[in-house]
Design a protein around this motif. Structure first.
Motif, PDB file in Angstrom:
ATOM      1  N   ALA A  76       0.848  -1.198   0.000  1.00 52.61           N
ATOM      2  CA  ALA A  76       0.000   0.000   0.000  1.00 52.61           C
ATOM      3  C   ALA A  76       0.879   1.242   0.000  1.00 52.61           C
ATOM      4  CB  ALA A  76      -0.920   0.002   1.220  1.00 52.61           C
ATOM      5  N   GLN A  77       0.428   2.293  -0.686  1.00 49.24           N
ATOM      6  CA  GLN A  77       1.161   3.550  -0.719  1.00 49.24           C
ATOM      7  C   GLN A  77       1.068   4.261   0.632  1.00 49.24           C
ATOM      8  OE1 GLN A  77       2.870   5.094  -3.505  1.00 49.24           O
ATOM      9  NE2 GLN A  77       2.757   2.975  -4.203  1.00 49.24           N
ATOM     10  N   HIS A  78       2.091   5.052   0.924  1.00 49.20           N
ATOM     11  CA  HIS A  78       2.107   5.831   2.166  1.00 49.20           C
ATOM     12  C   HIS A  78       0.814   6.641   2.320  1.00 49.20           C
ATOM     13  CE1 HIS A  78       3.598   8.594   5.289  1.00 49.20           C
ATOM     14  NE2 HIS A  78       3.181   9.582   4.520  1.00 49.20           N
ATOM     15  N   GLY A  79       0.428   7.364   1.265  1.00 46.94           N
ATOM     16  CA  GLY A  79      -0.758   8.202   1.339  1.00 46.94           C
ATOM     17  C   GLY A  79      -2.043   7.419   1.517  1.00 46.94           C
ATOM     18  N   GLU A  80      -2.081   6.198   1.019  1.00 40.32           N
ATOM     19  CA  GLU A  80      -3.264   5.347   1.209  1.00 40.32           C
ATOM     20  C   GLU A  80      -3.420   4.982   2.679  1.00 40.32           C
ATOM     21  OE1 GLU A  80      -3.100   3.267  -3.248  1.00 40.32           O
ATOM     22  OE2 GLU A  80      -2.360   2.181  -1.498  1.00 40.32           O
ATOM     23  N   LYS A  81      -2.304   4.672   3.326  1.00 37.77           N
ATOM     24  CA  LYS A  81      -2.356   4.330   4.749  1.00 37.77           C
ATOM     25  C   LYS A  81      -2.654   5.575   5.596  1.00 37.77           C
ATOM     26  CE  LYS A  81       1.602   2.141   4.353  1.00 37.77           C
ATOM     27  NZ  LYS A  81       2.838   1.358   4.607  1.00 37.77           N
ATOM     28  N   VAL A  82      -2.136   6.716   5.179  1.00 32.16           N
ATOM     29  CA  VAL A  82      -2.414   7.960   5.900  1.00 32.16           C
ATOM     30  C   VAL A  82      -3.909   8.274   5.858  1.00 32.16           C
ATOM     31  CG1 VAL A  82      -2.065  10.462   5.884  1.00 32.16           C
ATOM     32  CG2 VAL A  82      -0.108   8.931   5.657  1.00 32.16           C
ATOM     33  N   VAL A  83      -4.559   7.975   4.729  1.00 35.76           N
ATOM     34  CA  VAL A  83      -6.007   8.198   4.627  1.00 35.76           C
ATOM     35  C   VAL A  83      -6.745   7.415   5.699  1.00 35.76           C
ATOM     36  CG1 VAL A  83      -8.039   7.596   3.231  1.00 35.76           C
ATOM     37  CG2 VAL A  83      -6.184   8.910   2.226  1.00 35.76           C
ATOM     38  N   PHE A  84      -6.374   6.144   5.877  1.00 34.21           N
ATOM     39  CA  PHE A  84      -7.038   5.366   6.925  1.00 34.21           C
ATOM     40  C   PHE A  84      -6.670   5.920   8.303  1.00 34.21           C
ATOM     41  CE2 PHE A  84      -7.552   1.890   9.955  1.00 34.21           C
ATOM     42  CZ  PHE A  84      -8.891   1.582   9.722  1.00 34.21           C
ATOM     43  N   GLY A  85      -5.439   6.384   8.452  1.00 29.79           N
ATOM     44  CA  GLY A  85      -5.060   7.037   9.703  1.00 29.79           C
ATOM     45  C   GLY A  85      -5.880   8.283   9.955  1.00 29.79           C
ATOM     46  N   LEU A  86      -6.175   9.038   8.892  1.00 33.49           N
ATOM     47  CA  LEU A  86      -7.009  10.235   9.035  1.00 33.49           C
ATOM     48  C   LEU A  86      -8.428   9.869   9.461  1.00 33.49           C
ATOM     49  CD1 LEU A  86      -7.696  13.211   8.780  1.00 33.49           C
ATOM     50  CD2 LEU A  86      -7.933  12.885   6.302  1.00 33.49           C
ATOM     51  N   LEU A  87      -9.001   8.835   8.830  1.00 33.45           N
ATOM     52  CA  LEU A  87     -10.346   8.406   9.235  1.00 33.45           C
ATOM     53  C   LEU A  87     -10.348   7.995  10.707  1.00 33.45           C
ATOM     54  CD1 LEU A  87     -11.470   6.313   6.111  1.00 33.45           C
ATOM     55  CD2 LEU A  87     -12.035   8.693   6.669  1.00 33.45           C
ATOM     56  N   THR A  88      -9.286   7.322  11.129  1.00 31.03           N
ATOM     57  CA  THR A  88      -9.165   6.937  12.537  1.00 31.03           C
ATOM     58  C   THR A  88      -9.089   8.171  13.427  1.00 31.03           C
ATOM     59  OG1 THR A  88      -8.012   4.898  11.924  1.00 31.03           O
ATOM     60  CG2 THR A  88      -7.788   5.630  14.201  1.00 31.03           C
ATOM     61  N   ARG A 125     -19.366   1.790   5.140  1.00 26.46           N
ATOM     62  CA  ARG A 125     -20.676   2.428   4.962  1.00 26.46           C
ATOM     63  C   ARG A 125     -20.601   3.467   3.838  1.00 26.46           C
ATOM     64  NH1 ARG A 125     -22.128   6.860   7.741  1.00 26.46           N
ATOM     65  NH2 ARG A 125     -20.704   6.392   9.484  1.00 26.46           N
ATOM     66  N   TYR A 126     -19.547   4.276   3.826  1.00 25.32           N
ATOM     67  CA  TYR A 126     -19.400   5.286   2.767  1.00 25.32           C
ATOM     68  C   TYR A 126     -19.146   4.629   1.412  1.00 25.32           C
ATOM     69  CZ  TYR A 126     -19.425   9.578   5.576  1.00 25.32           C
ATOM     70  OH  TYR A 126     -19.799  10.645   6.357  1.00 25.32           O
ATOM     71  N   SER A 127     -18.437   3.515   1.403  1.00 29.34           N
ATOM     72  CA  SER A 127     -18.155   2.818   0.136  1.00 29.34           C
ATOM     73  C   SER A 127     -19.438   2.307  -0.499  1.00 29.34           C
ATOM     74  CB  SER A 127     -17.195   1.641   0.381  1.00 29.34           C
ATOM     75  OG  SER A 127     -15.934   2.100   0.740  1.00 29.34           O
ATOM     76  N   ALA A 128     -20.375   1.892   0.354  1.00 29.02           N
ATOM     77  CA  ALA A 128     -21.627   1.329  -0.153  1.00 29.02           C
ATOM     78  C   ALA A 128     -22.609   2.418  -0.581  1.00 29.02           C
ATOM     79  CB  ALA A 128     -22.266   0.462   0.932  1.00 29.02           C
ATOM     80  N   ALA A 129     -22.340   3.655  -0.177  1.00 27.99           N
ATOM     81  CA  ALA A 129     -23.291   4.759  -0.462  1.00 27.99           C
ATOM     82  C   ALA A 129     -23.259   5.149  -1.933  1.00 27.99           C
ATOM     83  CB  ALA A 129     -22.964   5.948   0.409  1.00 27.99           C
ATOM     84  N   ALA A 144     -13.477   3.140  12.294  1.00 31.23           N
ATOM     85  CA  ALA A 144     -13.141   3.830  11.042  1.00 31.23           C
ATOM     86  C   ALA A 144     -13.333   2.913   9.843  1.00 31.23           C
ATOM     87  CB  ALA A 144     -11.708   4.342  11.098  1.00 31.23           C
ATOM     88  N   ASN A 145     -12.953   1.638   9.984  1.00 33.74           N
ATOM     89  CA  ASN A 145     -13.121   0.711   8.867  1.00 33.74           C
ATOM     90  C   ASN A 145     -14.597   0.453   8.593  1.00 33.74           C
ATOM     91  OD1 ASN A 145     -11.793  -0.840   6.851  1.00 33.74           O
ATOM     92  ND2 ASN A 145     -12.285  -2.715   7.974  1.00 33.74           N
ATOM     93  N   ASN A 146     -15.401   0.353   9.642  1.00 38.61           N
ATOM     94  CA  ASN A 146     -16.840   0.178   9.446  1.00 38.61           C
ATOM     95  C   ASN A 146     -17.458   1.420   8.817  1.00 38.61           C
ATOM     96  OD1 ASN A 146     -17.007  -2.456  10.443  1.00 38.61           O
ATOM     97  ND2 ASN A 146     -17.192  -1.767  12.564  1.00 38.61           N
ATOM     98  N   MET A 147     -17.004   2.601   9.247  1.00 38.27           N
ATOM     99  CA  MET A 147     -17.466   3.844   8.639  1.00 38.27           C
ATOM    100  C   MET A 147     -17.088   3.889   7.165  1.00 38.27           C
ATOM    101  SD  MET A 147     -16.561   7.758   9.776  1.00 38.27           S
ATOM    102  CE  MET A 147     -14.810   7.642   9.323  1.00 38.27           C
TER     103      MET A 147
END
Length: 369
Positions: free
Chosen positions: A273-285, A365-369, A359-362
């Motif tokens: 995974a790219q650094h920025g991809e992991k940072v995105v999940f860190g941001l959601l967290t 939910r957004y992915s399914a929207a 965050a992963n559950n959130m």
């Protein structure tokens, strides 16, 4: 007792435009005469066949080109430093992605010579910071190398960056997207920024401008990137992802998003995974930890989706969720000296673990929207 000062730090030069890599000899002349060029494999042929002959045709200039070996480890830094010393280089040039540029910065620091950076992808804000991220040979995060000054010149060739794979550009958007929210948290906590000083209001303002440029230009910039062309919108996005993100993070500080990213380097499934991809999940967290308002999360997710970034851990490449593994992520994220300490509230390993699950559950939910 003196209080820790606030700071704003920046590269001496930030130049953005098209056709700038072709002007490499002129850039070298501004800082030295004998260049050691660390280049990633994707531009190695171009640099060897075009840039190196142009340097050698320029009176008073010499250069050696070395292929970067994929990971910014202490071993790779030492290897390049040894060759640079043999070549008696008086200026270091880095051409490539974030890890290549971090290696070039570290070598220049050890060699005590100027450094010129040509980011070929806008995947992180690494080019502008007085910082190198060092990894272990297995890809796990090792440590930050704090540098005494920023790069001497960062030169962003929009023609090259526009031609890079969209995933790399999107990763840069992800890294930049966290800039304002982390700087905001650090400023509220009166924490420590990336030069080990207190965050400044200017740093927070630059981080906020970074977020504003992302919100304003993401749609049009991705349209340009689809056709691999440079437009004003794409240029503003590159300014945000490379310059404002780097300077904003450095003066404003990091918080939970990057701490969680550092923890995620322990998950084998996510090593690609790219650094920025992991940072995105860190941001959601981080937004879960802050109990951020829905409209703020809505805006963040809109940018993530428009950039084509993964939202969920599964989309990022996680095959199996193993509780012990993710508790280790939380432990690393909360390690003493990491940026989780810049959150404006006390955050425990248990808090982070629970926030990552939510965050992963959130994200689902957004992915399914």
């Amino acid at each position: 007792m003196a209080t820790t000062p606030r700071t704003v730090t920046s590269p001496k030069k930030f130049i953005i435009g098209t056709g700038l890599l072709a002007q490499l000899p002129e850039s070298i002349q501004d800082f030295g005469s004998n260049a050691y060029i660390i280049c990633d494999e994707f531009f190695l042929d171009q640099v060897n066949q075009t840039s190196l002959p142009a340097i050698e045709r320029t009176e008073g200039l010499a250069a050696h080109v070395e292929k970067f070996q994929y990971e910014c480890t202490q071993q790779e830094i030492d290897r390049n430093l040894g060759i640079a010393e043999q070549q008696k280089a008086n200026v270091i040039v880095g051409i490539g992605g974030g890890k290549t540029l971090d290696c070039a910065k570290a070598v220049a620091y050890e060699r005590k010579v100027p450094v010129i950076l040509y980011p070929t992808i806008a995947s992180t804000d690494a080019p502008c910071t007085a910082l190198s991220v060092i990894y272990k040979p297995d890809g796990e995060f090792d440590r930050y190398l704090f540098l005494p000054q920023n790069p001497d010149a960062v030169i962003a060739d929009t023609g090259i960056i526009a031609g890079a794979p969209a995933r790399f550009f999107a990763a840069g958007v992800g890294d930049a997207l966290a800039t304002y929210f982390e700087a905001r948290a650090c400023y509220r906590a009166d924490g420590v920024n990336l030069v080990q000083k207190r965050p400044s209001r200017t740093g927070l303002g630059l981080a906020q401008l970074c977020y504003e440029l992302l919100r304003e230009n993401i749609d049009a910039a991705m349209d340009a990137l689809t056709s691999k062309v440079s437009t004003p919108a794409l240029e503003q996005m590159i300014e945000a992802t490379i310059y404002l993100s780097g300077v904003g993070a450095e003066a404003g500080g990091l918080a939970a998003a990057h701490a969680v990213n550092n923890g995620m380097t322990a998950v084998a499934d996510l090593h690609h995974a790219q650094h920025g991809e992991k940072v995105v999940f860190g941001l959601l967290t981080q937004l879960v930890l802050e109990n951020a308002p829905k409209d703020e999360i809505d805006n963040v997710v809109r940018i993530i989706k428009t950039a084509g970034l993964p939202l969920t851990l599964e989309q990022m490449g996680l095959k199996t969720f193993i509780e012990e593994e993710w508790r280790e992520v939380a432990r690393i994220a909360c390690a003493e000296g990491d940026t989780m300490g810049n959150m404006p509230m006390t955050v425990s390993e248990e808090d982070v673990y629970h926030a990552m699950l939510a965050a992963n559950n959130m994200a689902k939910r957004y992915s399914a929207a």
